[in-house]
Write a protein that holds these residues in place. Structure first.
Motif, mmCIF file in Angstrom:
data_model
loop_
_atom_site.group_PDB
_atom_site.id
_atom_site.type_symbol
_atom_site.label_atom_id
_atom_site.label_comp_id
_atom_site.label_asym_id
_atom_site.label_seq_id
_atom_site.Cartn_x
_atom_site.Cartn_y
_atom_site.Cartn_z
ATOM 1 N N GLU A 146 26.797 74.681 56.068
ATOM 2 C CA GLU A 146 25.337 75.239 55.390
ATOM 3 C C GLU A 146 25.400 76.552 56.105
ATOM 4 O O GLU A 146 25.132 76.295 57.391
ATOM 5 N N GLU A 147 24.093 77.208 55.585
ATOM 6 C CA GLU A 147 23.757 78.521 56.083
ATOM 7 C C GLU A 147 22.752 78.235 56.984
ATOM 8 O O GLU A 147 22.226 77.550 56.789
ATOM 9 N N ILE A 148 23.030 78.662 58.531
ATOM 10 C CA ILE A 148 21.426 79.005 59.385
ATOM 11 C C ILE A 148 20.486 80.497 58.866
ATOM 12 O O ILE A 148 20.929 80.769 58.761
ATOM 13 N N LYS A 149 19.278 79.306 58.713
ATOM 14 C CA LYS A 149 18.788 79.850 58.090
ATOM 15 C C LYS A 149 17.811 80.808 59.383
ATOM 16 O O LYS A 149 17.280 79.738 60.012
ATOM 17 N N THR A 150 18.029 81.787 59.406
ATOM 18 C CA THR A 150 16.862 82.587 60.598
ATOM 19 C C THR A 150 16.182 83.788 60.649
ATOM 20 O O THR A 150 15.484 83.744 61.253
ATOM 21 N N GLU A 151 16.320 83.924 59.488
ATOM 22 C CA GLU A 151 15.667 85.554 58.861
ATOM 23 C C GLU A 151 14.461 85.142 59.151
ATOM 24 O O GLU A 151 13.517 84.154 58.300
ATOM 25 N N GLY A 152 12.924 86.360 59.665
ATOM 26 C CA GLY A 152 11.168 85.505 59.714
ATOM 27 C C GLY A 152 11.159 84.818 60.395
ATOM 28 O O GLY A 152 9.752 83.852 60.357
ATOM 29 N N MET A 153 12.644 84.021 60.729
ATOM 30 C CA MET A 153 12.419 82.619 62.255
ATOM 31 C C MET A 153 12.122 83.287 63.912
ATOM 32 O O MET A 153 12.936 84.330 63.487
ATOM 33 N N ASP A 154 11.851 82.557 64.787
ATOM 34 C CA ASP A 154 12.010 82.780 66.230
ATOM 35 C C ASP A 154 12.667 82.503 66.459
ATOM 36 O O ASP A 154 14.543 82.071 65.815
ATOM 37 N N PHE A 155 13.754 83.214 67.647
ATOM 38 C CA PHE A 155 15.288 83.426 68.104
ATOM 39 C C PHE A 155 15.450 81.934 68.908
ATOM 40 O O PHE A 155 14.896 81.355 69.183
ATOM 41 N N ASP A 156 16.551 81.023 68.018
ATOM 42 C CA ASP A 156 17.221 80.270 68.437
ATOM 43 C C ASP A 156 17.758 80.135 69.409
ATOM 44 O O ASP A 156 19.053 79.942 69.188
ATOM 45 N N ASP A 170 5.986 94.206 62.501
ATOM 46 C CA ASP A 170 5.276 93.450 61.206
ATOM 47 C C ASP A 170 5.627 91.758 61.979
ATOM 48 O O ASP A 170 5.443 90.896 62.165
ATOM 49 N N VAL A 171 7.531 91.925 63.072
ATOM 50 C CA VAL A 171 7.863 90.710 63.109
ATOM 51 C C VAL A 171 6.879 90.698 64.726
ATOM 52 O O VAL A 171 7.378 91.295 65.599
ATOM 53 N N PRO A 172 6.897 89.335 65.186
ATOM 54 C CA PRO A 172 6.303 89.087 66.278
ATOM 55 C C PRO A 172 7.582 89.258 67.389
ATOM 56 O O PRO A 172 8.574 89.033 67.161
ATOM 57 N N GLU A 173 6.894 89.147 68.742
ATOM 58 C CA GLU A 173 8.034 89.736 70.011
ATOM 59 C C GLU A 173 8.768 88.153 69.876
ATOM 60 O O GLU A 173 8.129 87.133 69.892
ATOM 61 N N ASN A 174 10.267 88.151 70.250
ATOM 62 C CA ASN A 174 11.494 86.561 69.536
ATOM 63 C C ASN A 174 11.330 86.316 68.209
ATOM 64 O O ASN A 174 11.874 85.360 68.353
ATOM 65 N N SER A 200 11.369 92.908 69.804
ATOM 66 C CA SER A 200 11.016 92.955 71.016
ATOM 67 C C SER A 200 9.013 93.130 71.611
ATOM 68 O O SER A 200 8.877 93.491 71.854
ATOM 69 N N GLY A 201 8.229 92.793 70.300
ATOM 70 C CA GLY A 201 7.229 93.342 69.972
ATOM 71 C C GLY A 201 7.376 94.419 69.307
ATOM 72 O O GLY A 201 7.424 95.621 69.135
ATOM 73 N N ALA A 202 5.308 94.784 68.710
ATOM 74 C CA ALA A 202 4.974 95.739 68.498
ATOM 75 C C ALA A 202 5.214 97.232 69.731
ATOM 76 O O ALA A 202 5.535 96.773 71.019
#
Length: 204
Positions: A146-156, A170-174, A200-202
């Motif tokens: 299965e593919e790991i879902k990462t887009e639009g999610m927090d870094f794991d 547009d994307v919050p930090e981390n 890395s945030g805005a």
């Protein structure tokens, strides 16, 4: 004179008879000892015969057990070699079902490549390649990949690798901005981590 000699002889005979009468068990005692000795010898002979018979039985049983042991060792060795051979064959052809299901995807990919050589229509080529990619992912899913879902999610960090940080409005930090290389799980185990760009945030 003759009378005196006769009287002495008669007296001697009388003395022997009186001794025999006084000790009647003397002569029978010797016969009893001989009989006892004969019985003891006979008993020893019987015991020896019984011992020899038991020894033969023990030897026969030992030979039989040894034969059974050698047969068991031979059977175990044959079984071990059979299992090892089957294990080798199984490892050698374990991927055969996966390969068989991937062959149609490879055929379609070859067709898309041939079409791209004879056509300038990139749209149709893109559609063909997307179909091939979809087929391959479906095959992987059938085998537990299965593919790991990462887009639009927090870094794991347990399932992904951060290759770089970029500021983002547009994307919050981390959070994950972009996937550089997709990651996959195989039956719940990490097969390959995803390579991602992390926000890395805005920008200040």
């Amino acid at each position: 004179m003759f009378e005196k000699i006769f009287m002495k002889k008669e007296k001697h005979t009388s003395t022997q008879e009186s001794e025999t009468k006084e000790n009647p068990a003397a002569e029978p005692s010797l016969d009893a000892e001989r009989a006892a000795a004969d019985m003891c010898a006979e008993e020893q002979s019987l015991n020896a015969a019984d011992s020899n018979g038991e020894l033969d039985k023990v030897r026969e049983e030992a030979a039989k057990n040894k034969d059974l042991y050698l047969r068991a060792v031979a059977d175990l060795d044959t079984y071990r070699r059979k299992v090892q051979r089957e294990k080798t064959e199984l490892a050698k052809f374990a991927l055969q079902p996966l390969i068989e299901e991937l062959l149609p995807s490879i055929d379609h990919l070859d067709m898309a490549i041939e079409a791209a050589k004879n056509s300038d229509d990139s749209k149709n080529i893109l559609i063909g390649v997307e179909m091939v990619s979809s087929q391959i992912k479906k095959v992987f899913a059938n085998f537990g990949v299965e593919e790991i879902k990462t887009e639009g999610m927090d870094f794991d960090p347990n399932t992904s690798e951060c290759v770089s940080h970029e500021p983002s409005e547009d994307v919050p930090e981390n959070g994950v901005i972009k996937v550089v290389r997709r990651g996959y799980m195989f039956n719940g185990r990490l097969l390959r981590p995803a390579a991602v760009v992390v926000s890395s945030g805005a920008k200040e």
